[in-house]
Design a protein around this motif. Structure first.
Motif, PDB file in Angstrom:
ATOM      1  N   VAL A  39     -10.003  -8.982  11.886  1.00 16.39           N
ATOM      2  CA  VAL A  39      -8.453  -9.623  11.833  1.00 16.39           C
ATOM      3  C   VAL A  39      -7.914  -8.794  13.025  1.00 16.39           C
ATOM      4  O   VAL A  39      -7.676  -7.601  13.029  1.00 16.39           O
ATOM      5  CB  VAL A  39      -7.777  -8.939  10.475  1.00 16.39           C
ATOM      6  N   LYS A  41      -5.055  -9.716  14.166  1.00 17.24           N
ATOM      7  CA  LYS A  41      -3.393  -9.609  14.215  1.00 17.24           C
ATOM      8  C   LYS A  41      -2.865  -8.445  14.969  1.00 17.24           C
ATOM      9  O   LYS A  41      -3.139  -7.382  14.634  1.00 17.24           O
ATOM     10  CB  LYS A  41      -2.895  -9.870  12.750  1.00 17.24           C
ATOM     11  N   ASN A  62      -2.577 -13.707  11.070  1.00 18.44           N
ATOM     12  CA  ASN A  62      -1.964 -14.360  10.134  1.00 18.44           C
ATOM     13  C   ASN A  62      -0.858 -14.687  10.471  1.00 18.44           C
ATOM     14  O   ASN A  62       0.274 -15.303   9.590  1.00 18.44           O
ATOM     15  CB  ASN A  62      -1.640 -12.964   8.909  1.00 18.44           C
ATOM     16  N   ILE A  91      -5.329 -16.345   7.885  1.00 17.14           N
ATOM     17  CA  ILE A  91      -5.469 -15.517   6.718  1.00 17.14           C
ATOM     18  C   ILE A  91      -3.999 -15.365   5.951  1.00 17.14           C
ATOM     19  O   ILE A  91      -3.716 -14.734   4.997  1.00 17.14           O
ATOM     20  CB  ILE A  91      -6.276 -14.161   6.943  1.00 17.14           C
ATOM     21  N   MET A 183      -9.685 -16.791  -2.397  1.00 21.66           N
ATOM     22  CA  MET A 183      -9.475 -15.857  -1.332  1.00 21.66           C
ATOM     23  C   MET A 183      -8.427 -14.991  -2.350  1.00 21.66           C
ATOM     24  O   MET A 183      -7.525 -15.332  -2.909  1.00 21.66           O
ATOM     25  CB  MET A 183      -8.709 -16.109  -0.211  1.00 21.66           C
ATOM     26  N   MET A 185      -6.290 -10.889  -2.356  1.00 22.87           N
ATOM     27  CA  MET A 185      -5.697  -9.480  -1.737  1.00 22.87           C
ATOM     28  C   MET A 185      -5.906  -8.436  -3.066  1.00 22.87           C
ATOM     29  O   MET A 185      -5.034  -8.724  -3.747  1.00 22.87           O
ATOM     30  CB  MET A 185      -4.811  -9.205  -0.933  1.00 22.87           C
ATOM     31  N   MET A 224     -10.964  -5.529   2.468  1.00 14.64           N
ATOM     32  CA  MET A 224     -10.334  -5.437   3.627  1.00 14.64           C
ATOM     33  C   MET A 224     -10.909  -3.925   4.075  1.00 14.64           C
ATOM     34  O   MET A 224     -11.836  -3.421   3.350  1.00 14.64           O
ATOM     35  CB  MET A 224      -8.898  -5.446   3.479  1.00 14.64           C
ATOM     36  N   THR A 225     -10.183  -3.376   5.135  1.00 14.34           N
ATOM     37  CA  THR A 225     -10.551  -2.003   5.751  1.00 14.34           C
ATOM     38  C   THR A 225     -11.099  -1.104   4.330  1.00 14.34           C
ATOM     39  O   THR A 225     -12.059  -0.311   4.470  1.00 14.34           O
ATOM     40  CB  THR A 225      -9.826  -1.495   6.725  1.00 14.34           C
ATOM     41  N   ARG A 240     -12.465  -9.585   5.395  1.00 11.58           N
ATOM     42  CA  ARG A 240     -11.307  -9.449   6.656  1.00 11.58           C
ATOM     43  C   ARG A 240     -10.967  -8.086   6.894  1.00 11.58           C
ATOM     44  O   ARG A 240     -10.350  -7.436   6.180  1.00 11.58           O
ATOM     45  CB  ARG A 240     -10.267 -10.518   5.889  1.00 11.58           C
ATOM     46  N   ILE A 241     -11.617  -7.570   8.099  1.00  9.34           N
ATOM     47  CA  ILE A 241     -11.466  -6.473   8.366  1.00  9.34           C
ATOM     48  C   ILE A 241     -10.782  -6.009   9.791  1.00  9.34           C
ATOM     49  O   ILE A 241     -11.225  -6.553  10.658  1.00  9.34           O
ATOM     50  CB  ILE A 241     -12.710  -5.510   8.520  1.00  9.34           C
ATOM     51  N   ARG A 243      -8.139  -2.846  10.627  1.00  5.47           N
ATOM     52  CA  ARG A 243      -8.274  -1.529  11.052  1.00  5.47           C
ATOM     53  C   ARG A 243      -9.339  -0.802  11.129  1.00  5.47           C
ATOM     54  O   ARG A 243      -9.416   0.153  12.484  1.00  5.47           O
ATOM     55  CB  ARG A 243      -7.390  -0.801  10.173  1.00  5.47           C
ATOM     56  N   ARG A 249      -2.538  -0.714  13.208  1.00  3.14           N
ATOM     57  CA  ARG A 249      -1.791  -1.745  14.180  1.00  3.14           C
ATOM     58  C   ARG A 249      -0.433  -1.119  14.473  1.00  3.14           C
ATOM     59  O   ARG A 249       0.300  -0.340  13.570  1.00  3.14           O
ATOM     60  CB  ARG A 249      -1.361  -2.982  13.262  1.00  3.14           C
TER      61      ARG A 249
HETATM   62  C1  LIG Z   1      -3.989  -7.652   7.817  1.00  4.47           C
HETATM   63  C2  LIG Z   1      -4.893  -8.347   6.621  1.00  4.47           C
HETATM   64  C3  LIG Z   1      -6.197  -7.970   6.609  1.00  4.47           C
HETATM   65  C4  LIG Z   1      -7.047  -6.702   7.238  1.00  4.47           C
HETATM   66  O1  LIG Z   1      -6.325  -5.439   6.699  1.00  4.47           O
HETATM   67  P1  LIG Z   1      -7.064  -4.078   7.051  1.00  4.47           P
HETATM   68  O2  LIG Z   1      -6.573  -3.185   6.235  1.00  4.47           O
HETATM   69  O3  LIG Z   1      -6.373  -3.880   8.825  1.00  4.47           O
HETATM   70  O4  LIG Z   1      -8.541  -4.382   7.317  1.00  4.47           O
HETATM   71  C5  LIG Z   1      -6.952  -8.710   5.742  1.00  4.47           C
HETATM   72  N1  LIG Z   1      -6.569  -9.766   5.124  1.00  4.47           N
HETATM   73  C6  LIG Z   1      -5.369 -10.405   5.320  1.00  4.47           C
HETATM   74  C7  LIG Z   1      -4.704 -11.358   4.466  1.00  4.47           C
HETATM   75  C8  LIG Z   1      -4.338  -9.532   5.916  1.00  4.47           C
HETATM   76  O5  LIG Z   1      -3.192  -9.701   6.027  1.00  4.47           O
END
Ligand SMILES: *Cc1c(COP(=O)(O)O)cnc(C)c1O
Length: 250
Positions: A39, A41, A62, A91, A183, A185, A224-225, A240-241, A243, A249
């Motif tokens: 990721v 962004k 994103n 994403i 998907m 979060m 994620m991370t 989706r990684i 950091r 960031r």
């Molecule tokens: C920013 C983001 C991530 C990555 O998050 P990290 O904690 O940096 O790994 C993954 N998925 C989505 C939808 C995000 O917005």
């Protein structure tokens, strides 16, 4: 600018890939069954190039405006040293007026959170003569701050299940898109049990929807991370990684 130098980014990629392989080994999955989406962004295009050097081929963004600027910069300098094309994953929340740009720049959309959005993506992809793969974003935790189709009660609420199935049927029938999976979060918590339950719930929902639909939904974009090893143990196909690869960031 990223806090990290190119060599640190490449080292981070190697570390994340090793952790992915370890998590896969714990549950007897081949390491190739998980796609690492870096990721990028808020990271400059140089950070993307460093990750490419480290072996990453999938990137997640994103914000459409940022991607419209960054993707051409990356692509412009790539051909001399990549063996494989890059795949760009959207994403983040897609606004209706950005659909055209999303279809122009991205290969897969993870964050389809409404039927009107799915229909617009389908129409625009058809116009461009392509079929766009996508995931439906599911709000498993029920947090108001998260977008996605509501699914916090799908196991006990038949009405919510019926609504999800209707949404999935609708999207699966659109001509310009292919529904690949779901998907989510996870909530921002440290409790491994809560995270695991969230991911297991998304997998259970995917299994149910695929069975009702009579078509496989192979993709599970989760992790994620902070939580990707658990997500992989629970069946993630796309992590989706950000950091862990690029640092915090700014
Ligand atoms: C920013 C983001 C991530 C990555 O998050 P990290 O904690 O940096 O790994 C993954 N998925 C989505 C939808 C995000 O917005």
């Amino acid at each position: 600018m990223s806090l990290y130098t190119p060599s640190v980014i490449a080292q981070n990629v190697a570390q994340v890939q090793a952790q992915i392989a370890e998590a896969c080994a714990r549950v007897n999955r081949p390491a190739e069954s998980v796609i690492l989406v870096a990721v990028s962004k808020k990271q400059p295009h140089q950070a993307v190039l460093a990750a490419v050097e480290g072996g990453v081929r999938h990137f997640g963004e994103n914000r459409v405006e940022e991607a419209e600027d960054k993707i051409p910069r990356v692509t412009a300098v790539l051909p001399p040293y990549t063996d494989e094309a890059l795949t760009w994953h959207m994403i983040g929340h897609v606004q209706s007026r950005k659909v055209r740009a999303v279809v122009a720049h991205f290969d897969l959309v993870h964050s389809v959170d409404s039927l009107p959005l799915a229909s617009k993506l389908s129409r625009m992809a058809e116009k461009g003569g392509r079929v766009l793969p996508l995931h439906l974003q599911i709000n498993v935790s029920g947090e108001a701050s998260k977008s996605g189709f509501a699914a916090q009660a799908w196991t006990e609420d038949p009405a919510q299940r019926a609504e999800l199935l209707m949404a999935v049927r609708h999207v699966a029938a659109l001509p310009g898109v292919t529904l690949r999976g779901l998907m989510t979060m996870a909530p921002f918590v440290d409790d491994a049990a809560v995270l695991r339950q969230t991911f297991a719930s998304l997998r259970g929902l995917r299994d149910l929807l695929a069975e009702s639909l009579g078509t496989p939904l192979p993709d599970l974009s989760m992790g994620m991370t902070n939580d990707y090893p658990i997500a992989i143990e629970e069946g993630a196909t796309h992590v989706r990684i950000g950091r862990a690869i690029f640092g915090e960031r700014l």
